[in-house]
Enzyme design. Sequence first.
Site, PDB file in Angstrom:
ATOM      1  N   TYR A 250      -0.338   6.850  -4.504  1.00  0.00           N
ATOM      2  CA  TYR A 250       0.493   5.701  -4.138  1.00  0.00           C
ATOM      3  C   TYR A 250       1.695   5.532  -5.072  1.00  0.00           C
ATOM      4  O   TYR A 250       2.840   5.425  -4.608  1.00  0.00           O
ATOM      5  CB  TYR A 250      -0.351   4.430  -4.138  1.00  0.00           C
ATOM      6  CG  TYR A 250       0.458   3.180  -3.852  1.00  0.00           C
ATOM      7  CD1 TYR A 250       0.876   2.895  -2.555  1.00  0.00           C
ATOM      8  CD2 TYR A 250       0.830   2.307  -4.871  1.00  0.00           C
ATOM      9  CE1 TYR A 250       1.639   1.767  -2.282  1.00  0.00           C
ATOM     10  CE2 TYR A 250       1.588   1.178  -4.609  1.00  0.00           C
ATOM     11  CZ  TYR A 250       1.990   0.912  -3.315  1.00  0.00           C
ATOM     12  OH  TYR A 250       2.742  -0.194  -3.059  1.00  0.00           O
TER      13      TYR A 250
ATOM     14  N   LYS B  77       6.005   5.758  -4.277  1.00  0.00           N
ATOM     15  CA  LYS B  77       7.036   4.741  -4.452  1.00  0.00           C
ATOM     16  C   LYS B  77       8.153   5.242  -5.382  1.00  0.00           C
ATOM     17  O   LYS B  77       9.318   4.875  -5.214  1.00  0.00           O
ATOM     18  CB  LYS B  77       6.419   3.446  -4.982  1.00  0.00           C
ATOM     19  CG  LYS B  77       5.477   2.778  -3.967  1.00  0.00           C
ATOM     20  CD  LYS B  77       6.152   2.498  -2.631  1.00  0.00           C
ATOM     21  CE  LYS B  77       5.280   1.689  -1.685  1.00  0.00           C
ATOM     22  NZ  LYS B  77       5.949   1.420  -0.397  1.00  0.00           N
TER      23      LYS B  77
END
Length: 238
Positions: A161, A165
Amino acid sequence: MNNTKVAVVTGANKGIGFAIAHGLGTMGFAVAVGARDDARREEAVQQLRVAGVDAFGVALDVTSDDSVAAAATAIEQRFGRLDVLVNNAGIAGRTDGGAQDPTSLDLEVVSTVLDTNVFGVVRVTNAMLPLLRRAQSPRIVNMSSNMGSLTLQTGPILAAYAPSKSMLNSITVQYARAFADTNIVVNAACPGYVATDFTGFSAPRTPEQGAAIALRLATLSDDGPRGGFFDDEGVVAW
């Protein structure tokens, strides 16, 4: 062509996406609620309409080229242009069995997370670009996270994750460079730690608080910042 400004919000059936859709609607935008799940999407549209928002549903799976192309066609047929795109759809990815511990990283999980959080943003942005180019002051907001900041290194260790980003922030900069001589303004937003099903509702901030920075970036003036990463406090360290 009518003068109503048009916005598309991906992953808008719940949480921060829903709050962004509601916020843009109260500003007078016609809002396309992009979501995969038909029932949840229609429920969200009905809730927004009850709140006085000019909302309509668009079937949108950001991992599917066909779905994204069909969504762009639907917007074009209805409005002929797009003023604001908020790339909000995102997933955290599985964490069981050390799937996001870098020392035991499940590359299938990385691939799945990137497909939504990065490739999905590119798919949707590029499909909507012809419509954005027809708008007077087009804005693109990519919903990121300070977990992607190489400087801050916040949150739990999530090796699928967090890098997704970081990559989203980087690709936002590349878009800003490509759009330098155009009227398209693109930035990344960090909503903070918001209480949604994404965080198990354990976080201190409301979806409305998380949506505020997206609303600000979606309505920047033409001379506003480009290719930046912002939260409520201002610029986020990268």
